[in-house]
Design an enzyme around this catalytic site. Sequence first.
Site, mmCIF file in Angstrom:
data_model
loop_
_atom_site.group_PDB
_atom_site.id
_atom_site.type_symbol
_atom_site.label_atom_id
_atom_site.label_comp_id
_atom_site.label_asym_id
_atom_site.label_seq_id
_atom_site.Cartn_x
_atom_site.Cartn_y
_atom_site.Cartn_z
ATOM 1 N N ARG A 37 0.829 -1.219 0.000
ATOM 2 C CA ARG A 37 0.000 0.000 0.000
ATOM 3 C C ARG A 37 0.856 1.260 0.000
ATOM 4 O O ARG A 37 0.439 2.292 -0.536
ATOM 5 C CB ARG A 37 -0.944 -0.013 1.203
ATOM 6 C CG ARG A 37 -2.124 -0.943 0.970
ATOM 7 C CD ARG A 37 -3.032 -1.007 2.160
ATOM 8 N NE ARG A 37 -4.318 -1.603 1.777
ATOM 9 C CZ ARG A 37 -5.250 -1.971 2.643
ATOM 10 N NH1 ARG A 37 -5.063 -1.794 3.939
ATOM 11 N NH2 ARG A 37 -6.385 -2.492 2.225
ATOM 12 N N LYS A 201 -17.650 -17.131 3.195
ATOM 13 C CA LYS A 201 -19.121 -17.135 3.262
ATOM 14 C C LYS A 201 -19.823 -16.700 1.991
ATOM 15 O O LYS A 201 -19.401 -15.754 1.333
ATOM 16 C CB LYS A 201 -19.553 -16.184 4.378
ATOM 17 C CG LYS A 201 -19.178 -16.669 5.753
ATOM 18 C CD LYS A 201 -19.594 -15.626 6.748
ATOM 19 C CE LYS A 201 -19.373 -16.088 8.174
ATOM 20 N NZ LYS A 201 -19.590 -14.975 9.085
ATOM 21 N N GLY A 355 -7.767 -7.959 -0.340
ATOM 22 C CA GLY A 355 -8.014 -8.862 0.790
ATOM 23 C C GLY A 355 -7.136 -10.099 0.776
ATOM 24 O O GLY A 355 -5.964 -10.049 0.429
ATOM 25 N N GLY A 378 -12.526 -4.755 0.872
ATOM 26 C CA GLY A 378 -13.924 -4.363 1.051
ATOM 27 C C GLY A 378 -14.384 -3.430 -0.053
ATOM 28 O O GLY A 378 -15.487 -3.576 -0.597
HETATM 29 P P1 AMP Z 1 -13.248 -14.068 2.994
HETATM 30 O O1 AMP Z 1 -12.787 -13.020 3.938
HETATM 31 O O2 AMP Z 1 -14.711 -14.327 3.017
HETATM 32 O O3 AMP Z 1 -12.704 -13.868 1.580
HETATM 33 O O4 AMP Z 1 -12.634 -15.445 3.530
HETATM 34 C C1 AMP Z 1 -11.264 -15.718 3.542
HETATM 35 C C2 AMP Z 1 -11.022 -16.855 4.465
HETATM 36 O O5 AMP Z 1 -11.778 -17.971 4.036
HETATM 37 C C3 AMP Z 1 -9.578 -17.319 4.524
HETATM 38 O O6 AMP Z 1 -9.071 -17.067 5.792
HETATM 39 C C4 AMP Z 1 -9.665 -18.814 4.253
HETATM 40 O O7 AMP Z 1 -8.848 -19.577 5.117
HETATM 41 C C5 AMP Z 1 -11.118 -19.121 4.506
HETATM 42 N N1 AMP Z 1 -11.558 -20.327 3.789
HETATM 43 C C6 AMP Z 1 -11.419 -20.604 2.503
HETATM 44 N N2 AMP Z 1 -11.870 -21.844 2.234
HETATM 45 C C7 AMP Z 1 -12.290 -22.373 3.406
HETATM 46 C C8 AMP Z 1 -12.845 -23.630 3.781
HETATM 47 N N3 AMP Z 1 -13.015 -24.594 2.899
HETATM 48 N N4 AMP Z 1 -13.158 -23.809 5.074
HETATM 49 C C9 AMP Z 1 -12.964 -22.832 5.984
HETATM 50 N N5 AMP Z 1 -12.448 -21.613 5.674
HETATM 51 C C10 AMP Z 1 -12.102 -21.395 4.413
#
Ligand code: AMP
Length: 398
Positions: A37, A201, A355, A378
């Site tokens: 950054r 999620k 991210g 974000g």
């Molecule tokens: P996000 O902030 O929603 O993009 O989520 C990122 C996070 O999702 C990372 O820390 C990953 O370790 C987690 N992640 C990715 N795949 C999985 C999975 N199969 N089970 C649990 N966590 C996961």
Amino acid sequence: MLNKKSVDDINVKGQRVLVRCDFNVPLQDGKITDENRLVAALPTIKKLIADGGKVILCSHLGKPKGEPKPELSLAPVAVRLSELLGQEVKFAADPEVVGPNAKAAVEAMKDGEVILLENTRYRAEETKNGEEFSKELASLCDVFVNDAFGTAHRAHCSNVGVTKFVDTAVVGYLMQKEIDFLGNAVNNPERPFVAILGGAKVSSKISVIENLLEKVDTLIIGGGMAYTFMAGLGEEVGKSLLEEDYKEYAVNMMKKAEEKGVKLLIPVDTVVGDNFSNDCNFKVVGRGEIPADMEGLDIGPKTAELFANAIKGAKTVVWNGPMGCFEMPNFANGTIAIAKAMADLKDATTIIGGGDSAAAANQLGFGDKMSHISTGGGASLEFLEGKELPGVAAANDK
Ligand code: AMP
């Protein structure tokens, strides 16, 4: 093209220029562990110095929750920025951010000099977009430049409130570059256009899925969110991440994709483990074969190949969210496969939406092979949702 005035449209000679940067960098024991950054902010700062402005930088760092917290001081950023710039960046240490020290430092500035203010979130009003602090920031400058894409999806004093009290508010080169890359990809993509979504999620990426289904040729779903799609199809997902309330939504998205002729891909095999750790017992299983007492931690090798093949030949690729728990080396292969498939593309625009996927690509050594890695997780998500970003909207129109 972004329809906002930029640093190329103003004359800053002898002017006090307040520049909102995104210096929200990870720190460990006072050391900056990822300086992307800072590097990304240099073009705008250099331009303003060359044009003879008095350059006053500001940013937030972490979440001090409206109080001075020494471990979240921007002082280490001033030191590293001086080295990167090859010119002193004076740190205006001031617990009030715009208090007597900062005012005196600005007063003493000569043309072409640079100072950095203290963490804007030392002030409680910052995240509330309060008028008082916005006015104080505006009182330090003649011209305001917003170059902080990472906070553009928030309306705070230092990126939105301040613009009400200055006549000239423009965007910097980084902001322009971010919006141009993401905007072209989403609104005017060279096809085939492939989007890859992963991460934890479905619920946090609902609007992105909906908006992208209107634009892409192929949508790839991996990571933790994929299990909600599988469960929606009635498949066993064991102890994998699952959002029960979103199963129906996932099925509807699959239907919508079919109606629109968008190829929507979900994993055909999964690496499952008996607990959430790198040294758990793990194995690869096919679709619908996740044992009830195990959880999915990464996409399997067949899926990695399927996804890589879907990326082959793409002209525009946007990626947000890892394919598995890439922080654990045993479950990073799926994420590596996506980064590699993107890095191997010739004559394509490859964009990583900030991210975790940006961190993954950089960590895994693919960073410099991408057309653009966004500095805002974000903010890029909200942009991909089709939302207007308040930090951008607040700048003067062209
Ligand atoms: P996000 O902030 O929603 O993009 O989520 C990122 C996070 O999702 C990372 O820390 C990953 O370790 C987690 N992640 C990715 N795949 C999985 C999975 N199969 N089970 C649990 N966590 C996961």
